[in-house]
Scaffold this motif. Structure first.
Motif, mmCIF file in Angstrom:
data_model
loop_
_atom_site.group_PDB
_atom_site.id
_atom_site.type_symbol
_atom_site.label_atom_id
_atom_site.label_comp_id
_atom_site.label_asym_id
_atom_site.label_seq_id
_atom_site.Cartn_x
_atom_site.Cartn_y
_atom_site.Cartn_z
ATOM 1 N N PRO A 98 0.818 -1.218 0.000
ATOM 2 C CA PRO A 98 0.000 0.000 0.000
ATOM 3 C C PRO A 98 0.851 1.267 0.000
ATOM 4 O O PRO A 98 0.547 2.224 -0.712
ATOM 5 N N GLU A 99 1.948 1.256 0.797
ATOM 6 C CA GLU A 99 2.758 2.475 0.873
ATOM 7 C C GLU A 99 3.457 2.762 -0.454
ATOM 8 O O GLU A 99 3.590 3.923 -0.856
ATOM 9 N N ALA A 126 1.073 4.364 -2.856
ATOM 10 C CA ALA A 126 0.917 5.795 -2.552
ATOM 11 C C ALA A 126 2.117 6.586 -3.054
ATOM 12 O O ALA A 126 1.977 7.646 -3.653
ATOM 13 N N ARG A 127 3.309 6.045 -2.818
ATOM 14 C CA ARG A 127 4.529 6.755 -3.230
ATOM 15 C C ARG A 127 4.638 6.856 -4.746
ATOM 16 O O ARG A 127 5.248 7.769 -5.284
ATOM 17 N N PHE A 152 -10.461 8.661 1.766
ATOM 18 C CA PHE A 152 -11.282 7.652 2.453
ATOM 19 C C PHE A 152 -12.735 8.101 2.616
ATOM 20 O O PHE A 152 -13.012 9.267 2.864
ATOM 21 N N VAL A 202 -9.739 8.232 9.141
ATOM 22 C CA VAL A 202 -9.482 7.663 10.461
ATOM 23 C C VAL A 202 -8.888 8.716 11.395
ATOM 24 O O VAL A 202 -8.056 9.529 10.982
ATOM 25 N N ILE A 228 -6.406 9.779 14.274
ATOM 26 C CA ILE A 228 -5.140 9.281 14.814
ATOM 27 C C ILE A 228 -4.708 10.152 15.982
ATOM 28 O O ILE A 228 -4.119 11.209 15.788
ATOM 29 N N PHE A 265 2.082 14.212 10.492
ATOM 30 C CA PHE A 265 1.632 13.130 9.627
ATOM 31 C C PHE A 265 1.982 13.435 8.172
ATOM 32 O O PHE A 265 2.559 12.608 7.460
ATOM 33 N N ALA A 318 8.329 10.598 2.878
ATOM 34 C CA ALA A 318 8.432 9.193 2.441
ATOM 35 C C ALA A 318 8.324 9.124 0.918
ATOM 36 O O ALA A 318 9.062 8.397 0.251
ATOM 37 N N LEU A 374 0.166 15.681 -1.745
ATOM 38 C CA LEU A 374 0.844 14.512 -2.317
ATOM 39 C C LEU A 374 0.816 14.503 -3.845
ATOM 40 O O LEU A 374 1.520 13.709 -4.479
ATOM 41 N N ALA A 426 -6.049 2.626 11.337
ATOM 42 C CA ALA A 426 -5.184 3.812 11.336
ATOM 43 C C ALA A 426 -3.843 3.491 10.671
ATOM 44 O O ALA A 426 -3.292 4.308 9.939
ATOM 45 N N PHE A 485 -3.360 1.332 8.312
ATOM 46 C CA PHE A 485 -3.598 1.295 6.866
ATOM 47 C C PHE A 485 -3.749 2.706 6.283
ATOM 48 O O PHE A 485 -3.239 3.008 5.200
ATOM 49 N N TYR A 486 -4.440 3.550 7.034
ATOM 50 C CA TYR A 486 -4.622 4.946 6.590
ATOM 51 C C TYR A 486 -3.266 5.603 6.345
ATOM 52 O O TYR A 486 -3.049 6.277 5.342
ATOM 53 N N MET A 487 -2.339 5.358 7.266
ATOM 54 C CA MET A 487 -1.013 5.962 7.113
ATOM 55 C C MET A 487 -0.247 5.327 5.960
ATOM 56 O O MET A 487 0.437 6.019 5.200
ATOM 57 N N GLN A 488 -0.385 4.003 5.826
ATOM 58 C CA GLN A 488 0.255 3.334 4.678
ATOM 59 C C GLN A 488 -0.267 3.913 3.369
ATOM 60 O O GLN A 488 0.489 4.116 2.422
ATOM 61 N N ALA A 489 -1.572 4.156 3.342
ATOM 62 C CA ALA A 489 -2.186 4.669 2.122
ATOM 63 C C ALA A 489 -1.709 6.084 1.791
ATOM 64 O O ALA A 489 -2.017 6.620 0.736
ATOM 65 N N ARG A 490 -0.969 6.691 2.722
ATOM 66 C CA ARG A 490 -0.374 8.003 2.448
ATOM 67 C C ARG A 490 1.132 7.880 2.175
ATOM 68 O O ARG A 490 1.846 8.873 2.144
ATOM 69 N N GLY A 491 1.615 6.626 2.109
ATOM 70 C CA GLY A 491 3.021 6.426 1.743
ATOM 71 C C GLY A 491 3.951 6.170 2.912
ATOM 72 O O GLY A 491 5.161 6.047 2.742
ATOM 73 N N ILE A 492 3.382 6.118 4.133
ATOM 74 C CA ILE A 492 4.217 5.876 5.304
ATOM 75 C C ILE A 492 4.311 4.360 5.506
ATOM 76 O O ILE A 492 3.281 3.682 5.552
ATOM 77 N N ASP A 493 5.528 3.828 5.616
ATOM 78 C CA ASP A 493 5.590 2.368 5.670
ATOM 79 C C ASP A 493 5.055 1.857 6.997
ATOM 80 O O ASP A 493 4.957 2.592 7.978
ATOM 81 N N ARG A 494 4.694 0.598 6.984
ATOM 82 C CA ARG A 494 3.971 0.006 8.093
ATOM 83 C C ARG A 494 4.695 0.174 9.432
ATOM 84 O O ARG A 494 4.099 0.570 10.432
ATOM 85 N N LEU A 546 5.113 5.713 14.848
ATOM 86 C CA LEU A 546 4.587 7.074 15.013
ATOM 87 C C LEU A 546 3.387 7.089 15.965
ATOM 88 O O LEU A 546 3.283 7.924 16.866
#
Ligand SMILES: Nc1ncnc2c1ncn2[C@@H]1O[C@H](COP(=O)(O)OP(=O)(O)O)[C@@H](O)[C@H]1O
Ligand SMILES: [Mg+2]
Lengths: 255, 432
Positions: free
Chosen positions: A75-76, A79-80, A87, A91, A93, A101, A108, A165, B381, B383-392, B398
């Motif tokens: 997934p990351e 995105a990259r 969404f 969510v 956080i 964030f 990244a 992004l 949450a 997954f939400y961050m992963q979906a923005r490019g931040i690795d798991r 974080l």
């Protein structure tokens, strides 16, 4: 011209139930595709599979993103590489500020492209500029991401993140839901400002209303895991008038 | 070697002290400690207060007790914390249980000295007045074997701007160590100070630290007390802190368990006069097979008092957390406000948390609440961050960091906060 996205015969299931039953969809640079359909037809499932949500299993078919196998990427990495999902339910956080964030996300992506992190001052200026697109107050930057945001604020925040992004493919999942008419216009303006000849968008919506503001090139109707109709922007108007029952009846006759 | 061998060692020490008995009040106190320890002994897990924390495994007859002459002060141990507290910090080194300072010093209205047998200061009256020798096995043990007491006495209306750092360390280069630092803080009326107590070990052999800190906060005084257990060495920690808080006074306790194979903290705060208040913050970040057990008691003994407690812990790998938080509201303590919350984040399937809030309320006009949660990271949450490019891994780090930082933000002293944040970030491998 290479398409941005090419989905061929995509089947996906969750917990053993098949939800997507053979989706075909190609998006060329500059195109906005609307995906409409009744609740439960599989719109969010399609968005989730494209974004890489692990709960879903792709059982058949291919998805090619800028010439690469999308389904093979984390997934990351998706995105990259320029895929963005706004969404349906952003969510919350706790403890992670919106600014922090976004800094992690943007850096990244930059690292992935061999770029150095942005300088703090540069980054702050960029955030303020992009927030203005959706008329968001900079005070939100210091607040925990989405925590205690109203429904409308969460949706604007999604579009702000998109602006940061700069995706080549944005998937907006019911970004209009829960918005009053003013907020809808603000969000739509923010999205339209990001339309270029080089990127593409999938705008998922239940109602035609949003499409008055974000005018699509192509409209698809998804029902029961399949695209059962494809047309121009007029198709959205027809659906508004006649409802989805008309499609359901015709499709079951065909099926 | 076993607990009984350990107890036998203590007994023979006691007999030695008995023959050397004097009429000195300090010696009498130690004898009291010996007899109380004989009666109470090392508690087993059958004892309700020691159910999840088996201390019997760490006390054995091979521990060297009361060796105070090692005294190679560890160069790095605690130095980082001292540095974080700034250039004007006042440092007290307590090495293997003895203050490394002979003279009685007075700095800006604060008495700093070592209270030993033979001493006749007024502070003797406070010794063992709050930490009750007959009630707690490790108060008894500390009282029995401790060398002397580090006294920090703030005079009336003294606002000490300079932080005090009490560095308790053990040098186990030549042998194992049982060390029993003892600290007495007296904050006279209207005074204020920040005292940071930290615990360290250097050397290859095992160390067990059984410290006791007593804190007297008199009317209108404000005392900030930080305790840091960040033992990367062989040290195990079974500590006891007790405070009494008088009218309009505040005692704020901040406890950080950032490393250590075995940490048990007992903290007992008594609000003894109207409008006293207590703040209890605690943060634990553990991995490997580390263990931290925090037992807290807030005793509301007077009306119109307020207490607010927040404990959070992050547990990775096979680490274990225990939180037991008691709040007592005595019958006449009307208009009490007492709030407690404890939250644990488990990062691995094998990590464990035992949390037990315990409220006993005997007054009717009170505001009390408590909440305890134990959970995992929100996958949605992540997954939400992963979906923005931040690795798991970075996404998890974080969020975990943010979870722990909520408590650290409540700690006093900017320099200290950033040091603790840096430690936690390092431990969680957060890139900052
Ligand atoms: N875990 C699951 N197991 C079985 N079916 C599911 C599961 N999760 C979602 N579904 C079903 O998938 C279908 C598609 O859902 P979704 O993609 O959210 O639809 P839409 O976004 O179009 O409203 C729905 O019928 C829903 O009930
Ligand atoms: Mg949906």
């Amino acid at each position: 011209m290479t398409p941005i996205l090419e989905i061929t015969n995509l089947h996906a299931s969750i917990d053993g139930t098949e939800i997507l039953k053979g989706i075909n969809l190609t998006i060329q640079p500059g195109e906005v595709h609307a995906v409409m359909g009744p609740n439960g037809s599989g719109k969010s499932t399609l968005a989730s599979v494209l974004a890489g949500r692990e709960e879903y299993t792709v059982t058949e078919g291919t998805v090619v993103f800028h010439g690469h196998d999308l389904l093979d990427m984390s997934p990351e990495d998706r995105a990259r590489e320029g895929l963005f999902l706004a969404f349906q339910y952003p969510v919350e956080i706790p403890g992670v500020s919106t600014a922090n964030f976004l800094k992690s996300a943007v850096n990244a992506q930059r690292a992935h492209r061999g770029l150095s992190p942005l300088e703090p001052a540069e980054f702050l200026a960029l955030m303020k500029e992009r927030m203005a697109l959706v008329e968001m107050n900079p005070a939100f930057l210091q607040r925990s991401l989405n925590e205690g945001f109203s429904g409308g604020e969460k949706k604007r925040n999604e579009i702000f993140q998109m602006a940061m992004l700069e995706p080549t493919l944005a998937i907006l999942d019911e970004t209009d839901s829960g918005l009053d008419i003013d907020a809808l216009r603000i969000v739509a303006n923010g999205v339209n400002a990001q339309r270029t000849p080089h990127n593409g968008m999938i705008v998922i919506t239940h109602y035609q209303r949003l499409l008055n503001y974000i005018v699509p090139d192509v409209v698809h109707v998804l029902w029961n895991g399949r695209i059962v109709r494809t047309g121009g922007k007029d198709l959205a108007l027809t659906l508004e008038e006649r409802g989805y029952d008309w499609i359901k009846t015709e499709s079951s006759v065909e099926a | 070697m076993s607990v009984s061998a350990f107890t036998e060692r203590i007994r023979s020490l006691a007999q030695h002290h008995d023959t050397a008995a004097s009429e000195d009040a300090y010696a009498a106190l130690r004898r009291h400690g010996f007899s109380a320890f004989e009666r109470l002994s090392i508690p087993t897990p059958r004892h309700e207060e020691w159910k999840y924390t088996n201390v019997t495994s760490i006390f054995d007859g091979t521990l060297v007790i009361g060796a105070t002459d090692a005294a190679q002060r560890p160069a790095t141990s605690g130095a980082e914390i001292t540095r974080a507290l700034g250039a004007d910090v006042i440092v007290l080194h307590v090495q293997n249980g003895r203050l490394q300072q002979d003279e009685h010093s007075v700095i800006e209205g604060v008495d700093l000295y070592d209270l030993r047998a033979g001493a006749t200061t007024d502070d003797l009256q406070f010794l063992a007045s709050i930490a009750k020798v007959d009630d707690h096995p490790f108060v008894a043990l500390n009282t029995a074997v401790h060398d002397s007491t580090v006294v920090i006495h703030l005079h009336r209306n003294v606002h000490l701007e300079r932080p005090i750092h009490v560095v308790c360390s053990a040098d186990t280069t030549t042998s194992t160590q049982l060390h029993a630092p003892r600290v007495l803080v007296v904050a006279e009326s209207g005074s204020s100070a920040l005292i940071v107590e930290s615990h360290h070990t250097v050397g290859e052999h095992a160390a067990v630290c059984v410290p006791v800190t007593e804190v007297v906060v008199q009317a209108g005084a404000h005392l900030q007390h930080v305790k840091i257990v960040a033992d990367e060495g062989q040290g195990k920690h079974v500590g006891y802190t007790a405070a009494t808080v008088a009218r309009d006074a505040t005692y704020a306790s901040h406890v950080a368990c950032l490393a250590g194979a075995f940490t048990r903290n007992d903290l007992v705060v008594q609000l003894i006069e109207p409008s006293a208040s207590a703040i209890l913050n605690g943060v634990s970040v553990l991995h490997g097979s580390e263990m931290a057990d925090n037992h807290t008691v807030v005793d509301h003994r007077a009306p119109h008092c307020r207490s607010e407690e927040l404990y959070k812990g992050v547990y990775d790998d096979r680490s274990v957390g225990v939180f037991n938080g008691k709040i007592f509201v005595q019958p006449h303590a009307q208009k009490t406000e007492a709030y407690q919350s404890s939250h644990a984040l488990l990062l691995s399937d094998r990590a464990r948390m035992n949390a037990k809030p315990q409220l006993e309320i005997w007054a009717d006009d009170v505001k009390c609440s408590h909440g305890a949660t134990t959970g995992q990271l929100n996958e949605e949450a992540v997954f939400y961050m992963q979906a923005r490019g931040i690795d798991r891994a970075a996404a998890k780090a974080l969020m975990t960091y943010a979870f722990a930082a909520e408590v650290v933000e409540r700690f006093p002293h900017e320099g200290l906060r950033s040091l603790l944040e840096q430690h936690i970030a390092q431990k969680l491998e957060v890139s900052r």
